[in-house]
Design an enzyme around this catalytic site. Structure first.
Site, PDB file in Angstrom:
ATOM      1  N   PHE A 241      48.705  46.604  33.999  1.00  0.00           N
ATOM      2  CA  PHE A 241      47.976  45.854  34.535  1.00  0.00           C
ATOM      3  C   PHE A 241      48.094  44.409  33.858  1.00  0.00           C
ATOM      4  O   PHE A 241      47.958  44.277  32.861  1.00  0.00           O
ATOM      5  CB  PHE A 241      46.488  46.619  34.619  1.00  0.00           C
ATOM      6  CG  PHE A 241      45.874  46.623  35.880  1.00  0.00           C
ATOM      7  CD1 PHE A 241      46.465  47.792  36.771  1.00  0.00           C
ATOM      8  CD2 PHE A 241      44.953  45.712  36.484  1.00  0.00           C
ATOM      9  CE1 PHE A 241      45.740  47.650  38.054  1.00  0.00           C
ATOM     10  CE2 PHE A 241      44.409  45.948  37.718  1.00  0.00           C
ATOM     11  CZ  PHE A 241      44.831  46.859  38.502  1.00  0.00           C
TER      12      PHE A 241
ATOM     13  N   GLN B 188      36.351  34.140  39.702  1.00  0.00           N
ATOM     14  CA  GLN B 188      37.653  34.539  39.721  1.00  0.00           C
ATOM     15  C   GLN B 188      38.266  34.686  41.222  1.00  0.00           C
ATOM     16  O   GLN B 188      37.685  35.401  41.984  1.00  0.00           O
ATOM     17  CB  GLN B 188      38.097  35.864  38.921  1.00  0.00           C
ATOM     18  CG  GLN B 188      39.404  36.351  38.895  1.00  0.00           C
ATOM     19  CD  GLN B 188      39.579  37.567  38.145  1.00  0.00           C
ATOM     20  OE1 GLN B 188      39.418  38.765  38.773  1.00  0.00           O
ATOM     21  NE2 GLN B 188      39.487  37.511  36.652  1.00  0.00           N
TER      22      GLN B 188
ATOM     23  N   HIS C  17      41.448  36.498  42.920  1.00  0.00           N
ATOM     24  CA  HIS C  17      42.529  37.346  42.831  1.00  0.00           C
ATOM     25  C   HIS C  17      43.829  37.072  43.494  1.00  0.00           C
ATOM     26  O   HIS C  17      43.640  36.256  44.586  1.00  0.00           O
ATOM     27  CB  HIS C  17      42.003  38.757  43.276  1.00  0.00           C
ATOM     28  CG  HIS C  17      43.040  39.989  42.801  1.00  0.00           C
ATOM     29  ND1 HIS C  17      44.277  40.017  43.415  1.00  0.00           N
ATOM     30  CD2 HIS C  17      42.754  40.990  42.271  1.00  0.00           C
ATOM     31  CE1 HIS C  17      44.825  40.915  42.872  1.00  0.00           C
ATOM     32  NE2 HIS C  17      43.838  41.493  42.163  1.00  0.00           N
TER      33      HIS C  17
ATOM     34  N   LEU D 227      42.057  42.694  49.730  1.00  0.00           N
ATOM     35  CA  LEU D 227      42.856  42.775  48.178  1.00  0.00           C
ATOM     36  C   LEU D 227      44.007  43.799  48.263  1.00  0.00           C
ATOM     37  O   LEU D 227      43.962  44.878  48.923  1.00  0.00           O
ATOM     38  CB  LEU D 227      41.737  43.141  47.393  1.00  0.00           C
ATOM     39  CG  LEU D 227      42.278  43.116  45.754  1.00  0.00           C
ATOM     40  CD1 LEU D 227      42.244  41.574  45.478  1.00  0.00           C
ATOM     41  CD2 LEU D 227      41.079  43.709  45.064  1.00  0.00           C
TER      42      LEU D 227
ATOM     43  N   GLU E  43      46.228  44.715  41.970  1.00  0.00           N
ATOM     44  CA  GLU E  43      47.186  44.380  40.560  1.00  0.00           C
ATOM     45  C   GLU E  43      47.919  45.419  40.427  1.00  0.00           C
ATOM     46  O   GLU E  43      49.142  45.337  39.988  1.00  0.00           O
ATOM     47  CB  GLU E  43      46.364  44.014  39.558  1.00  0.00           C
ATOM     48  CG  GLU E  43      46.983  43.000  38.607  1.00  0.00           C
ATOM     49  CD  GLU E  43      45.864  42.381  37.825  1.00  0.00           C
ATOM     50  OE1 GLU E  43      46.158  42.270  36.485  1.00  0.00           O
ATOM     51  OE2 GLU E  43      44.956  41.662  38.440  1.00  0.00           O
TER      52      GLU E  43
ATOM     53  N   ARG F  45      44.972  37.039  35.965  1.00  0.00           N
ATOM     54  CA  ARG F  45      44.710  36.524  37.367  1.00  0.00           C
ATOM     55  C   ARG F  45      44.524  35.251  37.461  1.00  0.00           C
ATOM     56  O   ARG F  45      45.104  34.484  38.584  1.00  0.00           O
ATOM     57  CB  ARG F  45      43.596  37.267  37.733  1.00  0.00           C
ATOM     58  CG  ARG F  45      43.723  38.810  38.178  1.00  0.00           C
ATOM     59  CD  ARG F  45      42.441  39.545  38.523  1.00  0.00           C
ATOM     60  NE  ARG F  45      42.602  40.989  38.578  1.00  0.00           N
ATOM     61  CZ  ARG F  45      41.877  41.903  38.935  1.00  0.00           C
ATOM     62  NH1 ARG F  45      40.572  41.290  39.090  1.00  0.00           N
ATOM     63  NH2 ARG F  45      42.251  43.151  39.140  1.00  0.00           N
TER      64      ARG F  45
ATOM     65  N   HIS G  29      37.165  36.719  44.346  1.00  0.00           N
ATOM     66  CA  HIS G  29      37.089  38.206  44.376  1.00  0.00           C
ATOM     67  C   HIS G  29      35.880  38.330  43.056  1.00  0.00           C
ATOM     68  O   HIS G  29      35.310  39.490  43.374  1.00  0.00           O
ATOM     69  CB  HIS G  29      38.372  38.695  43.352  1.00  0.00           C
ATOM     70  CG  HIS G  29      38.595  39.850  43.153  1.00  0.00           C
ATOM     71  ND1 HIS G  29      38.571  41.126  44.082  1.00  0.00           N
ATOM     72  CD2 HIS G  29      38.694  40.496  41.886  1.00  0.00           C
ATOM     73  CE1 HIS G  29      38.533  41.922  43.180  1.00  0.00           C
ATOM     74  NE2 HIS G  29      39.009  41.868  41.950  1.00  0.00           N
TER      75      HIS G  29
ATOM     76  N   ARG H 120      37.959  37.253  34.043  1.00  0.00           N
ATOM     77  CA  ARG H 120      37.999  39.112  33.792  1.00  0.00           C
ATOM     78  C   ARG H 120      39.542  39.482  33.794  1.00  0.00           C
ATOM     79  O   ARG H 120      40.148  39.230  34.892  1.00  0.00           O
ATOM     80  CB  ARG H 120      37.113  39.536  34.789  1.00  0.00           C
ATOM     81  CG  ARG H 120      37.174  41.232  34.654  1.00  0.00           C
ATOM     82  CD  ARG H 120      36.428  41.838  35.594  1.00  0.00           C
ATOM     83  NE  ARG H 120      36.720  41.745  37.123  1.00  0.00           N
ATOM     84  CZ  ARG H 120      37.409  42.313  37.595  1.00  0.00           C
ATOM     85  NH1 ARG H 120      38.335  42.957  36.893  1.00  0.00           N
ATOM     86  NH2 ARG H 120      37.790  42.134  38.999  1.00  0.00           N
TER      87      ARG H 120
END
Length: 580
Positions: free
Chosen positions: A118, A238, A240, A250, A253, A284, A350, A392
């Protein structure tokens, strides 16, 4: 007063992972209620796809220390390292506990919990990617929420579904309940409690393109802001990198963790330029800026505002077994088979790193100096611990909810105050009266402006001026336009005067909350004159550790938003240039 009264030991607002995990922790001997404006298992936690981070080491060597380093580095060194250490050290126990609750994690051939790569998660302090994400195909949040909800039902937690909270009752720095309305009946309900926790999620709906559910309007954050509670680090929101183009839905990831790559109009794997070491698995904020930089340079697909996420090299078996949900999304909404053709993607709003300031036990802070509000707690996306800092890492959100939801539950049991509800009756009546007057005022307004049109304008303002790239001119424009929108909001009119499922009424209240949150975000971003994590100022493109290694606290006064600053809780990992 015309309201229905309930009395509980523990009251939790929000039935997502943070709220449900806290409820499970306090259930049993204590009378516990959970209020939610949705059915509990429809909470937005169920939309989390890719996984939960924990250094189990099931697939390759890993350690909580490496996980902590990645989280600190990913936060662009604005995460509080004491809180990050708590989260990453507790991650292994947390995942094993979830497994024992019945969460059906995907498995290795040997039957252990499977893990995958990730973004931003590495081994040996950034030397190479590591498989740290524990997952259940691409429905991880969904299965976690169902398992914990089932445990809460087994333990006798009372859930009040489709209840919309209107205000928190805070008197003399003590929180003793909430006022809410039943969406189903339109009746007012007052909940008294010895400890109150909010776990109401984020507010991505302030942006035009977002992965957030329609319920993500930040209601409790705005209510507490208006009640005098500061908001922390609101400038950090954030985006994404891989939302479906034009929709914002979405694509996890985990698709890149399984081998998916991003390509531009020239067919180039452009992340090799922006993050040579870990490429498409960079954090991200970096990937989102890279995508938009490619688009600005004219390398979007066919000159348009998206690039491709290419999964064609992964193979049908992996896509269908490990990414079933996103492959169905792509087929349903785009008419594309992701196994055979690349998928158009662009950044989508996101996750909120900022929110209600709390300590590591979930106690809500009323100042930048650490003073608390007695009996009030928060956890999950609505809260700012701060473990995510300026950005994050993927898979840390699910971890955040269950680690700090559990800790807040433990703290509520340990610190539960004694309270004489009879002596607070005047406060209860006053808050109920204010709520009734607000509802009557909205229903009786003779104004001519539309909730829907103001909401559309709000989302445009935030998307154009407060998204991935920001400037002082754009942020000033946002602040001024938000003032105009708030003036228009005073002249709204709703046509539905009924009580039963009056969604027009709740949408009107939600809009007021989103306007307040948007203003806090824009003002906080305007005054942070540097670039850090998800907050990227084109006029101040460098990170400034000398002046800005600090948390922003926004306070709402009668006529403006005042800002104060809180020093970072530093630790062993010193700020360095964030290369990948």
């Amino acid at each position: 007063m015309n309201y229905i009264t309930h009395t509980y030991d523990i009251l939790i607002v929000g039935a997502g992972l943070a709220g449900s995990r806290a409820a499970l922790e306090v259930s049993g001997e204590l009378k516990t209620a959970v209020l939610t404006k949705l059915y509990p298992t429809r909470s937005h936690s169920s939309a989390a796809q890719g996984g939960i981070a924990a250094a189990l080491g099931n697939e390759e060597d890993d350690s909580p220390e490496w996980h902590m380093f990645d989280t600190v580095k990913g936060s662009d060194f604005l995460g509080d390292q004491d809180a990050i250490e708590v989260m990453t050290e507790d991650a292994i126990r947390t995942v094993i506990e979830l497994e024992h609750m019945g969460v059906p994690f995907s498995r290795t051939p040997k039957g252990r919990i499977a893990q995958r790569n990730f973004g931003g998660h590495t081994r040996d302090f950034g030397k190479a990617p590591v498989r740290r994400a524990c997952y259940s195909a691409d429905r991880t949040g969904h299965v976690m929420l169902h398992a914990i909800y089932e445990q809460c039902m087994r333990r006798g937690v009372d859930f009040f579904s489709e209840f919309y909270v209107l205000s928190f009752i805070i008197e003399n720095n003590v929180c003793c309940g909430v006022v809410s309305i039943s969406i189903h009946t339109g009746e007012l309900h007052l909940f008294k409690a010895k400890a109150v926790m909010t776990a109401s999620g984020g507010y991505g709906r302030i942006f035009k393109t977002t992965s957030n559910a329609y319920a993500g309007t930040g209601d409790c954050i705005a209510m507490l802001f208006n009640a005098g509670v500061p908001l922390e680090d609101m400038e950090f929101f954030q985006f994404h990198p891989t939302g479906l183009s034009g929709l914002g839905i979405l694509l996890t990831e985990g698709a890149r963790g399984e081998g998916g790559i991003l390509i531009n109009d020239k067919g180039e794997r452009f992340m090799e330029t922006y993050a040579p070491a870990i490429k498409d698995l960079a954090p991200r904020d970096m990937v989102s800026r890279a995508i938009l930089s490619e688009i600005k340079a004219g390398r979007g697909i066919n000159g348009k505002d998206y690039v491709y996420l290419d999964l064609t090299g992964i193979g049908r078996k992996i896509v269908e077994t490990r990414l079933p949900e996103i492959s169905s999304f792509v087929r349903l909404y785009m008419g594309i088979d992701p196994v055979e053709n690349p998928v158009p993607v662009q950044p989508t709003a996101h996750y909120a790193m900022g929110g209600i300031p709390v300590d590591i036990d979930g106690r809500v802070l009323r100042s930048e100096t650490g003073d608390i509000i007695d009996g009030l707690y928060a956890a999950g996306e609505c809260a700012c611990v701060s473990v995510h800092g300026a950005n994050r890492l993927g898979c840390n959100s699910l971890l955040d909810t269950v680690v700090f939801g559990r800790r807040a539950g433990k703290a509520m049991v340990k610190q539960m105050k004694s309270i004489d509800f009879e002596s607070c009756q005047k406060s209860f009546d006053l808050h109920a009266d204010i709520a009734l007057n607000r509802i009557s005022g909205l229903k009786g307004s003779k104004g001519g402006d539309s909730v829907n049109l103001i909401a559309i304008d709000l989302k445009e303002v935030m998307m154009n001026n407060c998204s991935v790239f920001r400037t002082e001119q754009g942020l000033w424009e946002a602040v001024n336009l938000l003032k105009v929108l708030k003036e228009r909001y005073e002249r709204i009119q709703i046509t539905d005067k009924g009580k039963i499922f009056n969604t027009e009424l709740t949408e009107a209240i939600e809009l007021g909350n989103m306007l307040d949150i948007s203003e806090a975000l824009a003002v906080s971003a305007l005054h942070r004159r540097e670039s850090r994590g998800a907050h990227y100022r084109e006029d101040f493109p460098d990170r400034n550790d000398l002046d800005w290694l600090t948390h922003t606290f926004a306070f709402k006064s009668e006529k403006r938003i005042d800002l104060r600053y809180k020093p970072l809780s530093a630790g062993r990992f010193e700020p360095v240039e964030r290369k990948y």
